[in-house]
Design an enzyme around this catalytic site. Structure first.
Site, PDB file in Angstrom:
ATOM      1  N   HIS A  46       0.860  -1.183   0.000  1.00  0.00           N
ATOM      2  CA  HIS A  46       0.000   0.000   0.000  1.00  0.00           C
ATOM      3  C   HIS A  46       0.897   1.234   0.000  1.00  0.00           C
ATOM      4  O   HIS A  46       2.015   1.207   0.526  1.00  0.00           O
ATOM      5  CB  HIS A  46      -0.883   0.022   1.235  1.00  0.00           C
ATOM      6  CG  HIS A  46      -1.953  -1.018   1.246  1.00  0.00           C
ATOM      7  ND1 HIS A  46      -3.071  -0.912   2.038  1.00  0.00           N
ATOM      8  CD2 HIS A  46      -2.085  -2.198   0.581  1.00  0.00           C
ATOM      9  CE1 HIS A  46      -3.849  -1.957   1.858  1.00  0.00           C
ATOM     10  NE2 HIS A  46      -3.268  -2.756   0.985  1.00  0.00           N
ATOM     11  N   GLU A  48       0.873   3.876   1.791  1.00  0.00           N
ATOM     12  CA  GLU A  48       1.299   4.290   3.129  1.00  0.00           C
ATOM     13  C   GLU A  48       2.484   3.464   3.630  1.00  0.00           C
ATOM     14  O   GLU A  48       3.442   4.019   4.181  1.00  0.00           O
ATOM     15  CB  GLU A  48       0.151   4.134   4.146  1.00  0.00           C
ATOM     16  CG  GLU A  48      -1.079   4.925   3.820  1.00  0.00           C
ATOM     17  CD  GLU A  48      -2.153   4.132   3.082  1.00  0.00           C
ATOM     18  OE1 GLU A  48      -3.341   4.331   3.381  1.00  0.00           O
ATOM     19  OE2 GLU A  48      -1.797   3.317   2.200  1.00  0.00           O
ATOM     20  N   CYS A  76      -6.452   1.832   5.783  1.00  0.00           N
ATOM     21  CA  CYS A  76      -7.043   0.564   6.207  1.00  0.00           C
ATOM     22  C   CYS A  76      -6.450   0.177   7.565  1.00  0.00           C
ATOM     23  O   CYS A  76      -5.505   0.816   8.046  1.00  0.00           O
ATOM     24  CB  CYS A  76      -6.739  -0.503   5.166  1.00  0.00           C
ATOM     25  SG  CYS A  76      -4.992  -1.015   5.126  1.00  0.00           S
ATOM     26  N   CYS A  79      -2.547  -0.308   7.494  1.00  0.00           N
ATOM     27  CA  CYS A  79      -1.790   0.935   7.387  1.00  0.00           C
ATOM     28  C   CYS A  79      -1.939   1.790   8.637  1.00  0.00           C
ATOM     29  O   CYS A  79      -0.971   2.408   9.088  1.00  0.00           O
ATOM     30  CB  CYS A  79      -2.214   1.695   6.141  1.00  0.00           C
ATOM     31  SG  CYS A  79      -1.775   0.814   4.612  1.00  0.00           S
TER      32      CYS A  79
END
Length: 143
Positions: A46, A48, A76, A79
């Site tokens: 991801h 992040e 999410c 993260c």
């Protein structure tokens, strides 16, 4: 957030879910990246997570005090947990994510008083631009 949006647009062009993130400390840009799950064949890739990794390498440690993470979509749970673990000071995100958001929508991991660290949070920055990019991406996928 504009730089995070640029990263998200790049992700869309690459066939990735259009999410971009930027890590900064004060006026210093530490890292900018986009989702790369398909490219790297990695569920943890991801935006992040990628900027946290790069920021840690640049600063020489896993703790990122004094840093702000800008991201186009509310993080999410994975993260959000990484942001807490990295001791990021502040989170700024664009669009809210009622299906898996963990910074106030579905969960609020980043401000949970039971954890050892809490972040300052600002949601909704350039929300319409961030949401539109995601909506267009998924609309084009559905045909």
């Amino acid at each position: 957030m504009r730089l995070a949006l640029e990263q998200a647009a790049e992700a869309a062009r690459a066939g990735e879910v259009p999410i971009g993130a930027v890590l900064a400390r004060g006026d210093e840009l530490l890292a900018a990246d986009r989702n790369r799950r398909e490219e790297l064949k990695d569920a943890t890739a991801h935006a992040e997570i990628l900027v946290l990794r790069r920021g840690g390498r640049l600063l020489g440690g896993w703790r990122l005090p004094g840093c702000t993470l800008y991201v186009t979509l509310e993080p999410c749970p994975m993260c959000a947990g990484a942001l807490v673990q990295a001791r990021v000071e502040r989170l700024v995100f664009g669009a809210w994510d009622p299906k898996s958001g963990a910074a106030g929508s579905l969960y609020n991991l980043v401000q949970d008083e039971r954890l050892n660290h809490r972040l300052q949070v600002e949601g909704g920055l350039l929300e319409e631009d961030c949401a539109a990019l995601l909506q267009e991406f998924f609309r084009s996928r559905r045909g």
